[in-house]
Motif scaffolding. Sequence first.
Motif, short mmCIF file in Angstrom:
data_model
loop_
_atom_site.label_atom_id
_atom_site.label_comp_id
_atom_site.label_asym_id
_atom_site.label_seq_id
_atom_site.Cartn_x
_atom_site.Cartn_y
_atom_site.Cartn_z
N ASP A 1 -89.36 -42.68 -82.69
CA ASP A 1 -88.44 -42.87 -83.81
C ASP A 1 -87.00 -42.49 -83.49
O ASP A 1 -86.14 -42.52 -84.38
CB ASP A 1 -88.91 -42.04 -85.02
N MET A 2 -86.73 -42.12 -82.25
CA MET A 2 -85.36 -41.78 -81.88
C MET A 2 -84.44 -42.99 -82.06
O MET A 2 -84.78 -44.09 -81.64
CB MET A 2 -85.30 -41.31 -80.42
N PRO A 3 -83.28 -42.83 -82.69
CA PRO A 3 -82.39 -43.98 -82.89
C PRO A 3 -81.71 -44.42 -81.60
O PRO A 3 -81.29 -43.60 -80.79
CB PRO A 3 -81.36 -43.44 -83.90
N VAL A 4 -81.63 -45.72 -81.43
CA VAL A 4 -80.92 -46.31 -80.29
C VAL A 4 -79.90 -47.29 -80.87
O VAL A 4 -80.24 -48.11 -81.73
CB VAL A 4 -81.88 -47.05 -79.34
N PHE A 5 -78.67 -47.19 -80.40
CA PHE A 5 -77.62 -48.07 -80.92
C PHE A 5 -77.60 -49.38 -80.16
O PHE A 5 -77.64 -49.40 -78.92
CB PHE A 5 -76.26 -47.38 -80.83
N THR A 6 -77.53 -50.46 -80.90
CA THR A 6 -77.41 -51.79 -80.31
C THR A 6 -76.42 -52.60 -81.13
O THR A 6 -76.10 -52.22 -82.27
CB THR A 6 -78.78 -52.50 -80.26
N GLY A 7 -75.93 -53.70 -80.58
CA GLY A 7 -74.94 -54.51 -81.29
C GLY A 7 -73.54 -54.37 -80.76
O GLY A 7 -72.60 -54.88 -81.38
N PHE A 8 -73.38 -53.69 -79.61
CA PHE A 8 -72.06 -53.59 -78.99
C PHE A 8 -71.60 -54.98 -78.55
O PHE A 8 -72.35 -55.72 -77.91
CB PHE A 8 -72.08 -52.66 -77.78
N VAL A 9 -70.38 -55.33 -78.88
CA VAL A 9 -69.81 -56.61 -78.47
C VAL A 9 -68.69 -56.34 -77.48
O VAL A 9 -67.76 -55.57 -77.78
CB VAL A 9 -69.27 -57.41 -79.68
N ILE A 10 -68.78 -56.95 -76.31
CA ILE A 10 -67.81 -56.70 -75.24
C ILE A 10 -66.71 -57.75 -75.28
O ILE A 10 -66.98 -58.95 -75.25
CB ILE A 10 -68.50 -56.72 -73.86
N HIS A 11 -65.46 -57.28 -75.35
CA HIS A 11 -64.30 -58.16 -75.26
C HIS A 11 -63.44 -57.67 -74.09
O HIS A 11 -62.64 -56.74 -74.25
CB HIS A 11 -63.48 -58.13 -76.55
N GLY A 12 -63.63 -58.29 -72.93
CA GLY A 12 -62.88 -57.84 -71.76
C GLY A 12 -63.30 -56.44 -71.37
O GLY A 12 -64.41 -56.21 -70.94
N SER A 13 -62.37 -55.47 -71.54
CA SER A 13 -62.66 -54.08 -71.19
C SER A 13 -62.79 -53.20 -72.43
O SER A 13 -62.81 -51.98 -72.32
CB SER A 13 -61.55 -53.52 -70.29
N THR A 14 -62.88 -53.82 -73.59
CA THR A 14 -63.02 -53.05 -74.82
C THR A 14 -64.35 -53.36 -75.49
O THR A 14 -64.95 -54.41 -75.27
CB THR A 14 -61.87 -53.39 -75.80
N VAL A 15 -64.79 -52.41 -76.30
CA VAL A 15 -66.06 -52.54 -77.00
C VAL A 15 -65.80 -52.63 -78.50
O VAL A 15 -65.14 -51.77 -79.08
CB VAL A 15 -66.98 -51.33 -76.71
N ASP A 16 -66.30 -53.69 -79.12
CA ASP A 16 -66.21 -53.86 -80.56
C ASP A 16 -67.49 -53.27 -81.18
O ASP A 16 -68.59 -53.78 -80.94
CB ASP A 16 -66.08 -55.35 -80.90
N ASP A 17 -67.34 -52.20 -81.95
CA ASP A 17 -68.50 -51.53 -82.53
C ASP A 17 -68.72 -51.89 -84.00
O ASP A 17 -69.44 -51.20 -84.72
CB ASP A 17 -68.39 -50.01 -82.38
N ALA A 18 -68.11 -52.99 -84.44
CA ALA A 18 -68.23 -53.38 -85.84
C ALA A 18 -69.67 -53.77 -86.20
O ALA A 18 -70.08 -53.65 -87.36
CB ALA A 18 -67.28 -54.54 -86.15
N TYR A 19 -70.41 -54.26 -85.21
CA TYR A 19 -71.78 -54.72 -85.47
C TYR A 19 -72.83 -53.75 -84.96
O TYR A 19 -74.02 -54.06 -84.97
CB TYR A 19 -72.00 -56.09 -84.82
N VAL A 20 -72.40 -52.59 -84.52
CA VAL A 20 -73.33 -51.62 -83.96
C VAL A 20 -74.20 -51.03 -85.08
O VAL A 20 -73.70 -50.67 -86.15
CB VAL A 20 -72.59 -50.48 -83.22
N HIS A 21 -75.48 -50.94 -84.84
CA HIS A 21 -76.41 -50.34 -85.79
C HIS A 21 -77.52 -49.65 -85.03
O HIS A 21 -77.81 -49.98 -83.88
CB HIS A 21 -76.98 -51.39 -86.75
N ALA A 22 -78.13 -48.68 -85.65
CA ALA A 22 -79.21 -47.92 -85.02
C ALA A 22 -80.56 -48.53 -85.37
O ALA A 22 -80.80 -48.94 -86.50
CB ALA A 22 -79.16 -46.47 -85.47
N VAL A 23 -81.43 -48.63 -84.36
CA VAL A 23 -82.80 -49.06 -84.57
C VAL A 23 -83.72 -48.02 -83.96
O VAL A 23 -83.34 -47.34 -82.99
CB VAL A 23 -83.08 -50.45 -83.94
N PRO A 24 -84.92 -47.83 -84.49
CA PRO A 24 -85.85 -46.89 -83.86
C PRO A 24 -86.22 -47.38 -82.46
O PRO A 24 -86.26 -48.58 -82.20
CB PRO A 24 -87.06 -46.89 -84.80
N GLN A 25 -86.49 -46.44 -81.59
CA GLN A 25 -86.70 -46.79 -80.19
C GLN A 25 -87.91 -47.71 -79.99
O GLN A 25 -87.90 -48.55 -79.09
CB GLN A 25 -86.85 -45.52 -79.34
N TRP A 26 -88.94 -47.59 -80.84
CA TRP A 26 -90.10 -48.46 -80.71
C TRP A 26 -89.72 -49.92 -80.96
O TRP A 26 -90.21 -50.84 -80.27
CB TRP A 26 -91.23 -48.04 -81.65
#
Length: 328
Positions: A190-215
Amino acid sequence: MDRMLPLIQNETLKIWKKKRFYVVILVLLVLIPIFTYAQVKIAENNKKNFKDWRNQLVQQINDYQNALSSERIPEDWKRYRKIAVQQLQYYLDHDVNPNSPDGVTFTRGFMENSVSLFYPLLVLAIASDLVSGERSTGTIKMLLTRPVRRWKILFSKLVALTLYVSLIVVTSGILSYLISGAFFGYTGWDMPVFTGFVIHGSTVDDAYVHAVPQWLYILMQSGLIWVSSMTVAILALMVSVLIRSSAASIVTMMAAVIAGTILSSMSSSWESAKYLFAVNLDLTNYLSGSPPPINGMTLSFSLITLAAWAIGGLIVSFGVFTKQDILN
């Protein structure tokens, strides 16, 4: 359908009797404990040097930032470091340890690092000589003399191959969890893992980042690994149909996968390389937010590219197998 089931059963048993799957399991049973032992040593070293995982992340961020100021580091590597710094900082800000020492986290890391080379090689151990191997032994002649359409014979091989690819993915995950859990514990589902990182060149857009359980993350990861592995399996089947020599078909596919893996780390300035199947195999990078080999590549692009290669491989395989004079 009544005739297809015996064919599928026959192809499944033939692969089983070759004992290739036993070799795959043996390789996993040898390598996973080695990787687990390495992680145990890393965890022990981190405990000595850092009282808290947050201090470890801070140190890692500082190391990356110091490396960015060096003129000796290539720009491509600096891009990776800049993205890693932003992602580690995100985990730190949200008080989540991305490297929690438990069996589930180890399994996630093992599968993520194995998708572009290790899994394809395991698949090739089974898929590379499905047709060419029978040519070498002469059993293909007996098979084709039966009153069954050729496409049904090849389709039964494809179904059996799909079954074993699925077994490889599932078995590797189970063995990784069972073996690593004996050292790190069987927690972490059940540990949260963040996913949804959007890469733009050398920057990371975290607008869509959300946590999901590790399973759930591991289920999504396994699905993407299965897609990559099936693409390699289908292309290996195609090469096995085109090349009569069993050894040559195996070497050809191994060379393609290994060369593609090397190319993935060197092709950032060659945009056309993004259409090669091997450059798109590492689908799990999109989940974790790692930068793609070439700017502009996305999960949708890679899935479409792999699907195109797989469909092309199936068309060639069935077209050649049903019309070519395979008996000579």
